[in-house]
Design a protein around this motif. Structure first.
Motif, PDB file in Angstrom:
ATOM      1  N   ILE A   1      38.621  52.216  41.377  1.00 34.58           N
ATOM      2  CA  ILE A   1      39.280  51.688  40.182  1.00 34.58           C
ATOM      3  C   ILE A   1      40.377  50.676  40.516  1.00 34.58           C
ATOM      4  O   ILE A   1      40.522  49.669  39.809  1.00 34.58           O
ATOM      5  N   PRO A   2      41.185  50.891  41.577  1.00 28.77           N
ATOM      6  CA  PRO A   2      42.177  49.858  41.906  1.00 28.77           C
ATOM      7  C   PRO A   2      41.577  48.477  42.176  1.00 28.77           C
ATOM      8  O   PRO A   2      42.242  47.460  41.939  1.00 28.77           O
ATOM      9  N   PHE A   3      40.332  48.417  42.644  1.00 30.63           N
ATOM     10  CA  PHE A   3      39.674  47.117  42.830  1.00 30.63           C
ATOM     11  C   PHE A   3      39.464  46.444  41.474  1.00 30.63           C
ATOM     12  O   PHE A   3      39.671  45.234  41.330  1.00 30.63           O
TER      13      PHE A   3
ATOM     14  N   SER B   1      50.263  51.123  45.346  1.00 33.02           N
ATOM     15  CA  SER B   1      50.757  52.417  45.811  1.00 33.02           C
ATOM     16  C   SER B   1      49.719  53.514  45.593  1.00 33.02           C
ATOM     17  O   SER B   1      49.476  54.344  46.482  1.00 33.02           O
ATOM     18  N   LEU B   2      49.103  53.551  44.423  1.00 30.44           N
ATOM     19  CA  LEU B   2      48.078  54.551  44.140  1.00 30.44           C
ATOM     20  C   LEU B   2      46.876  54.374  45.049  1.00 30.44           C
ATOM     21  O   LEU B   2      46.279  55.357  45.523  1.00 30.44           O
ATOM     22  N   PHE B   3      46.509  53.124  45.316  1.00 30.62           N
ATOM     23  CA  PHE B   3      45.392  52.857  46.210  1.00 30.62           C
ATOM     24  C   PHE B   3      45.691  53.352  47.622  1.00 30.62           C
ATOM     25  O   PHE B   3      44.856  53.997  48.266  1.00 30.62           O
TER      26      PHE B   3
ATOM     27  N   LEU C   1      40.542  44.085  51.812  1.00 32.69           N
ATOM     28  CA  LEU C   1      39.464  44.052  50.824  1.00 32.69           C
ATOM     29  C   LEU C   1      40.022  44.060  49.409  1.00 32.69           C
ATOM     30  O   LEU C   1      39.505  43.380  48.515  1.00 32.69           O
ATOM     31  N   LEU C   2      41.097  44.816  49.202  1.00 29.63           N
ATOM     32  CA  LEU C   2      41.720  44.847  47.879  1.00 29.63           C
ATOM     33  C   LEU C   2      42.272  43.470  47.518  1.00 29.63           C
ATOM     34  O   LEU C   2      42.126  43.011  46.381  1.00 29.63           O
ATOM     35  N   SER C   3      42.877  42.785  48.498  1.00 29.07           N
ATOM     36  CA  SER C   3      43.393  41.446  48.245  1.00 29.07           C
ATOM     37  C   SER C   3      42.269  40.462  47.931  1.00 29.07           C
ATOM     38  O   SER C   3      42.427  39.566  47.095  1.00 29.07           O
ATOM     39  N   MET C   4      41.139  40.634  48.594  1.00 30.16           N
ATOM     40  CA  MET C   4      40.024  39.742  48.328  1.00 30.16           C
ATOM     41  C   MET C   4      39.455  39.964  46.931  1.00 30.16           C
ATOM     42  O   MET C   4      38.970  39.029  46.290  1.00 30.16           O
ATOM     43  N   ALA C   5      39.533  41.196  46.435  1.00 29.15           N
ATOM     44  CA  ALA C   5      39.112  41.447  45.049  1.00 29.15           C
ATOM     45  C   ALA C   5      39.999  40.681  44.079  1.00 29.15           C
ATOM     46  O   ALA C   5      39.534  40.180  43.044  1.00 29.15           O
ATOM     47  N   SER C   6      41.282  40.558  44.417  1.00 26.34           N
ATOM     48  CA  SER C   6      42.188  39.759  43.592  1.00 26.34           C
ATOM     49  C   SER C   6      41.765  38.294  43.604  1.00 26.34           C
ATOM     50  O   SER C   6      41.768  37.630  42.564  1.00 26.34           O
ATOM     51  N   SER C   7      41.379  37.800  44.783  1.00 24.19           N
ATOM     52  CA  SER C   7      40.949  36.406  44.879  1.00 24.19           C
ATOM     53  C   SER C   7      39.680  36.150  44.077  1.00 24.19           C
ATOM     54  O   SER C   7      39.501  35.072  43.516  1.00 24.19           O
ATOM     55  N   VAL C   8      38.796  37.140  44.014  1.00 17.19           N
ATOM     56  CA  VAL C   8      37.578  36.985  43.212  1.00 17.19           C
ATOM     57  C   VAL C   8      37.950  36.744  41.747  1.00 17.19           C
ATOM     58  O   VAL C   8      37.370  35.884  41.073  1.00 17.19           O
ATOM     59  N   GLY C   9      38.921  37.506  41.255  1.00 13.39           N
ATOM     60  CA  GLY C   9      39.390  37.268  39.891  1.00 13.39           C
ATOM     61  C   GLY C   9      39.968  35.877  39.731  1.00 13.39           C
ATOM     62  O   GLY C   9      39.796  35.233  38.695  1.00 13.39           O
TER      63      GLY C   9
END
Length: 509
Positions: free
Chosen positions: A228-230, A341-343, A363-371
């Motif tokens: 979910i954090p992604f 923090s939750l992630f 990987l979480l940062s890259m999900a931000s870049s996808v957005g």
């Protein structure tokens, strides 16, 4: 007095945010002047974020192999070249838009060095100092976004010739990009100590690498508290880019705004995000849980974007335009740090992901870049109406119903979080057998030579050959971080609490 290394990183963050915010208000007008369509505008916005997305893993791996100085110099040089192409594009009649797009691609590749800042702090600072330094860097970025409107105001009446090329308030932005990036490059070269290559052990066997990637993918897809954090961080950046993409063309049609007015609103957004970050920090200190903060942020974000869709109409009041923007901006801080923090808590609670925490964060940062790179094209083509479409519409709205996707994302993720609940925090414990295995009464470690963590590294790091090896320190940190940094356990003369950490930012020997 601020450490020179922190000053260099803060300057990079300041230039990064100014570079983006000085382009965003005027790009739509620049593309229109050069004969581009609304779709071309969305594409040029998107390729910038996509280039940054592609460049992050390359620069990250490069810094591991050769240190930070060379990747920083090359990436900033790409930003310099991108600014020049953006500035001189009108002089090449047949390839104007192509040069603008190429300039933004090079700028995006240069901006990928933002990932290096997090890596530098993680490797150079002890855990006890990383949060404060990261907070400084984040605050500086918000300051950059807030002062960027000053540049737009200063360039409003610019008109001059240079080397046979005419410059105005639109393409002169490229010259500003070149100048501020070049200045940051000089500061980085002289103030930022380079670090030795990261020679930490990596699995050389391809099957092992594939096993790790498949393992991480399995956890992302099957564990809701990790997956979910992604979606949350994707929504964060998608909705942020939604406003930045739509504000200039929509306000120009509805209110007759120029880049100056647009930049004022974007600057005010940055101030609200900064205030939101302060509020999150204070509320967290008061005991409000990250889960509560995140849920509030999701609902406020959904409300703001619902108002955005309903109130952005032709000939609407200025308040009808800016109030939904400010409500939405105020929610972003509650979607950022609490989600991270939750992630982190969920990843730490998964023993199989031990040693992969950094990769999971990347990987979480890259999900931000996808957005970031999907939003501009989607918004420009499917959500934002052209002036001709507004003319023939029955409601005079600046958006099509597809724009309801933004508030829907926030609401759906809110419901998902409420269903799965707050993740349980893993508490570090130690059994009697663990104690006997790890610790002698005389303070020694069974079979392990204790290393002095306070040993300073070589103060001269411009050439990293003379630095003390980081490999053994990194290995020790990885193996002891969870027990040593989360607990302080004393039995007899054996202390398992954290000792003094290496401080690379302190260059005094």
């Amino acid at each position: 007095m601020m450490d020179p290394a922190v000053l260099a990183l803060a300057t990079l963050g300041l230039v990064d945010s100014i570079s983006f915010m000085i382009v965003a208000p005027s790009l739509a007008f620049y593309v229109e002047k050069l004969g581009g369509s609304q779709d071309a505008y969305g594409f040029i916005l998107a390729v910038y974020s996509f280039a940054s997305f592609c460049g992050k893993p390359i620069l990250g791996r490069w810094s591991d192999a050769q240190g930070f100085l060379v990747p920083y110099m090359i990436s900033i040089s790409l930003s310099n070249l991108g600014g020049l192409l953006y500035a001189v594009a009108p002089a090449f009649t047949s390839t104007q838009l192509t040069l603008v797009a190429l300039g933004r691609i090079l700028g995006g590749l240069g901006r990928a060095n933002s990932a290096l800042g997090f890596a530098y702090v993680a490797r150079a600072l002890p855990a006890s100092e990383r949060t404060s330094v990261t907070a400084i860097l984040g605050g500086v970025q918000m300051i950059g976004m807030a002062i960027a409107p000053l540049f737009s105001a200063l360039l409003a009446n610019v008109k001059f010739d240079l080397c046979g090329i005419q410059f105005d308030n639109l393409n002169s932005v490229g010259l500003v990009l070149f100048v501020i990036n070049f200045l940051s490059q000089v500061l980085v070269y002289f103030l930022l100590p380079d670090l030795a290559p990261n020679n930490s052990d990596e699995a050389s066997d391809q099957d092992d690498k594939e096993s790790e990637w498949s393992k991480m993918l399995r956890f992302i897809c099957t564990i809701p508290h990790i997956g979910i954090p992604f979606l949350t961080i994707f929504t964060f950046n998608f909705n942020w880019q939604f406003i930045e993409t739509a504000l200039a063309p929509a306000s120009a049609d509805a209110l007759g705004w120029s880049p100056v007015e647009v930049s004022y609103v974007l600057g005010a957004m940055a101030i609200l995000v900064f205030l939101g970050m302060t509020s999150v920090h204070k509320l967290s200190q008061m005991g409000v849980t990250d889960f509560t903060l995140l849920c509030y942020g999701l609902m406020a974000n959904a409300l703001g974007y619902l108002l955005l869709y309903s109130s952005w109409q032709r000939d609407a009041s200025v308040a009808a335009f800016v109030v939904p923007v400010f409500i939405s901006a105020g929610s972003f801080a509650f979607l950022g740090a609490p989600n991270r923090s939750l992630f982190s808590k969920s990843v730490d609670a998964a023993p199989e992901l031990s040693g992969l925490e950094g990769t999971m964060q990347a990987l979480l940062s890259m999900a931000s870049s996808v957005g970031g790179f999907t939003a501009p094209s989607v918004v420009a083509h499917y959500c934002l109406r052209t002036p001709a479409m507004v003319d023939v519409s029955s409601d005079a709205r600046e958006f099509t119903p597809v724009a309801l996707l933004s508030p829907a994302l926030g609401f759906i993720i809110f419901v998902a979080n409420m269903v799965v609940g707050e993740p349980e925090e893993k508490v570090a414990t130690m059994t009697e057998s663990d104690e006997e295995r790890m610790c002698h009464e005389d303070g020694g470690m069974n079979g392990v030579e204790i290393m002095d963590e306070a040993t300073p590294l070589n103060g001269d790091r411009r050439k990293s050959d003379g630095d003390s090896p980081l490999k053994s320190i990194d290995k020790m940190h990885k193996s002891r971080r969870r027990s040593l940094l989360e607990t302080s356990y004393v039995r007899g003369s054996c202390t398992l609490g954290p000792s003094s950490e290496v401080d690379i930012f302190n260059t005094e020997t």
